[in-house]
Scaffold this motif. Structure first.
Motif, PDB file in Angstrom:
ATOM      1  N   VAL A   1      34.889  70.735  61.105  1.00 29.59           N
ATOM      2  CA  VAL A   1      35.206  71.863  61.937  1.00 29.59           C
ATOM      3  C   VAL A   1      36.441  71.343  62.763  1.00 29.59           C
ATOM      4  O   VAL A   1      36.274  70.416  63.315  1.00 29.59           O
ATOM      5  N   VAL A   2      37.308  72.339  63.015  1.00 29.63           N
ATOM      6  CA  VAL A   2      38.570  72.269  63.698  1.00 29.63           C
ATOM      7  C   VAL A   2      38.371  72.935  64.795  1.00 29.63           C
ATOM      8  O   VAL A   2      38.529  74.203  64.719  1.00 29.63           O
ATOM      9  N   ARG A   3      37.891  72.657  66.091  1.00 30.53           N
ATOM     10  CA  ARG A   3      37.600  73.527  67.308  1.00 30.53           C
ATOM     11  C   ARG A   3      38.887  73.532  68.161  1.00 30.53           C
ATOM     12  O   ARG A   3      38.821  72.873  69.336  1.00 30.53           O
ATOM     13  N   ALA A   4      39.976  74.207  67.709  1.00 33.91           N
ATOM     14  CA  ALA A   4      41.251  74.155  68.511  1.00 33.91           C
ATOM     15  C   ALA A   4      42.185  75.039  67.857  1.00 33.91           C
ATOM     16  O   ALA A   4      41.721  75.881  66.853  1.00 33.91           O
ATOM     17  N   ASN A   5      43.267  75.041  68.276  1.00 34.50           N
ATOM     18  CA  ASN A   5      44.371  76.002  67.708  1.00 34.50           C
ATOM     19  C   ASN A   5      45.003  75.347  66.550  1.00 34.50           C
ATOM     20  O   ASN A   5      44.695  74.194  66.384  1.00 34.50           O
ATOM     21  N   LEU A   6      45.889  75.898  66.230  1.00 32.38           N
ATOM     22  CA  LEU A   6      46.531  75.568  64.996  1.00 32.38           C
ATOM     23  C   LEU A   6      47.270  74.059  65.273  1.00 32.38           C
ATOM     24  O   LEU A   6      47.458  73.119  64.472  1.00 32.38           O
ATOM     25  N   ARG A   7      47.826  74.006  66.501  1.00 31.80           N
ATOM     26  CA  ARG A   7      48.496  72.667  66.837  1.00 31.80           C
ATOM     27  C   ARG A   7      47.277  71.411  66.681  1.00 31.80           C
ATOM     28  O   ARG A   7      47.775  70.428  66.148  1.00 31.80           O
ATOM     29  N   GLY A   8      46.079  71.675  67.199  1.00 29.56           N
ATOM     30  CA  GLY A   8      45.197  70.747  66.969  1.00 29.56           C
ATOM     31  C   GLY A   8      44.927  70.492  65.614  1.00 29.56           C
ATOM     32  O   GLY A   8      44.659  69.236  65.174  1.00 29.56           O
ATOM     33  N   PHE A   9      44.724  71.430  64.608  1.00 26.25           N
ATOM     34  CA  PHE A   9      44.672  71.296  63.398  1.00 26.25           C
ATOM     35  C   PHE A   9      45.606  70.205  62.782  1.00 26.25           C
ATOM     36  O   PHE A   9      45.359  69.703  62.029  1.00 26.25           O
ATOM     37  N   VAL A  10      46.705  70.561  63.136  1.00 27.54           N
ATOM     38  CA  VAL A  10      47.938  70.030  62.477  1.00 27.54           C
ATOM     39  C   VAL A  10      47.939  68.465  62.945  1.00 27.54           C
ATOM     40  O   VAL A  10      47.975  67.671  62.065  1.00 27.54           O
ATOM     41  N   ARG A  11      47.554  68.256  64.193  1.00 28.03           N
ATOM     42  CA  ARG A  11      47.409  66.740  64.657  1.00 28.03           C
ATOM     43  C   ARG A  11      46.339  65.996  63.808  1.00 28.03           C
ATOM     44  O   ARG A  11      46.592  64.929  63.397  1.00 28.03           O
ATOM     45  N   ARG A  12      44.938  66.653  63.728  1.00 30.53           N
ATOM     46  CA  ARG A  12      44.001  66.079  62.800  1.00 30.53           C
ATOM     47  C   ARG A  12      44.563  65.852  61.244  1.00 30.53           C
ATOM     48  O   ARG A  12      44.321  65.000  60.710  1.00 30.53           O
ATOM     49  N   LEU A  13      45.517  66.795  60.900  1.00 30.74           N
ATOM     50  CA  LEU A  13      45.862  66.902  59.585  1.00 30.74           C
ATOM     51  C   LEU A  13      46.823  65.533  59.344  1.00 30.74           C
ATOM     52  O   LEU A  13      46.632  64.749  58.491  1.00 30.74           O
ATOM     53  N   HIS A  14      47.632  65.212  60.276  1.00 32.50           N
ATOM     54  CA  HIS A  14      48.628  64.208  60.324  1.00 32.50           C
ATOM     55  C   HIS A  14      47.954  62.809  60.499  1.00 32.50           C
ATOM     56  O   HIS A  14      48.315  61.672  59.909  1.00 32.50           O
ATOM     57  N   ARG A  15      46.722  62.701  61.132  1.00 35.45           N
ATOM     58  CA  ARG A  15      45.958  61.649  61.252  1.00 35.45           C
ATOM     59  C   ARG A  15      45.126  61.474  60.034  1.00 35.45           C
ATOM     60  O   ARG A  15      44.350  60.176  60.139  1.00 35.45           O
ATOM     61  N   GLY A  16      44.839  62.267  59.236  1.00 37.18           N
ATOM     62  CA  GLY A  16      44.251  62.110  58.083  1.00 37.18           C
ATOM     63  C   GLY A  16      42.797  62.597  58.151  1.00 37.18           C
ATOM     64  O   GLY A  16      41.933  62.065  57.430  1.00 37.18           O
ATOM     65  N   GLU A  17      42.350  63.197  59.190  1.00 30.45           N
ATOM     66  CA  GLU A  17      40.915  63.634  59.187  1.00 30.45           C
ATOM     67  C   GLU A  17      40.555  64.774  58.658  1.00 30.45           C
ATOM     68  O   GLU A  17      39.514  64.809  58.516  1.00 30.45           O
ATOM     69  N   VAL A  18      41.451  65.427  58.041  1.00 25.98           N
ATOM     70  CA  VAL A  18      41.383  66.604  57.200  1.00 25.98           C
ATOM     71  C   VAL A  18      42.255  66.774  56.314  1.00 25.98           C
ATOM     72  O   VAL A  18      43.294  66.078  56.482  1.00 25.98           O
ATOM     73  N   GLU A  19      41.975  67.036  55.060  1.00 27.33           N
ATOM     74  CA  GLU A  19      42.886  66.981  53.883  1.00 27.33           C
ATOM     75  C   GLU A  19      43.649  68.553  53.808  1.00 27.33           C
ATOM     76  O   GLU A  19      43.064  69.517  54.359  1.00 27.33           O
ATOM     77  N   ALA A  20      44.924  68.358  53.502  1.00 24.95           N
ATOM     78  CA  ALA A  20      45.811  69.521  53.271  1.00 24.95           C
ATOM     79  C   ALA A  20      45.169  70.464  52.318  1.00 24.95           C
ATOM     80  O   ALA A  20      44.949  70.018  51.261  1.00 24.95           O
ATOM     81  N   PRO A  21      45.155  71.870  52.643  1.00 26.76           N
ATOM     82  CA  PRO A  21      44.696  72.790  51.445  1.00 26.76           C
ATOM     83  C   PRO A  21      45.931  72.621  50.261  1.00 26.76           C
ATOM     84  O   PRO A  21      46.918  72.494  50.755  1.00 26.76           O
ATOM     85  N   ASP A  22      45.439  72.996  49.044  1.00 28.59           N
ATOM     86  CA  ASP A  22      46.373  72.966  48.032  1.00 28.59           C
ATOM     87  C   ASP A  22      47.083  74.464  48.172  1.00 28.59           C
ATOM     88  O   ASP A  22      46.489  75.241  48.815  1.00 28.59           O
ATOM     89  N   THR A  23      48.428  74.136  47.799  1.00 26.76           N
ATOM     90  CA  THR A  23      49.297  75.337  47.783  1.00 26.76           C
ATOM     91  C   THR A  23      49.637  75.755  46.539  1.00 26.76           C
ATOM     92  O   THR A  23      49.274  75.274  45.354  1.00 26.76           O
TER      93      THR A  23
END
Length: 71
Positions: free
Chosen positions: A49-71
Motif C-alpha cells: 500500500v502506497v498511501r501518498a500521491n504519485l510523488r511518494g510512490f515514485v520515491r518508494r519505487l526509486h528506493r526499491g520498496e515497490v516494483e515497477a509495473p511492467d510496460t
C-alpha cells in the motif's frame, strides 16, 4: 486479473472490503490517498500500500520498496 500489478484506489471512499486484493497474485502496488478507501487492508497487502500521491510512490519505487509495473 491474475496479471494485475498495480491498482489506483485514490478517490474511492466507497470501497469497504479490501480482502479481494489478496487474490491478486501479481499485485505489487496499491495506490491510495486520504480520500479513499478508508477501510483497513489485510495485513498481507499492507507492504504494497502506497498511501501518498504519485510523488511518494515514485520515491518508494526509486528506493526499491515497490516494483515497477511492467510496460
Amino acid at each position: 486479473m491474475n496479471e494485475l500489478r498495480s491498482i489506483d484506489l485514490r478517490e474511492c471512499p466507497g470501497l469497504v472490503d479490501m480482502t479481494s486484493l489478496e487474490a491478486l497474485p501479481a499485485l505489487r502496488a496499491v495506490l491510495v490517498n486520504h480520500r479513499g478507501p478508508t477501510a483497513p487492508f489485510p495485513s498481507s497487502i499492507w507492504p504494497r500500500v502506497v498511501r501518498a500521491n504519485l510523488r511518494g510512490f515514485v520515491r518508494r519505487l526509486h528506493r526499491g520498496e515497490v516494483e515497477a509495473p511492467d510496460t
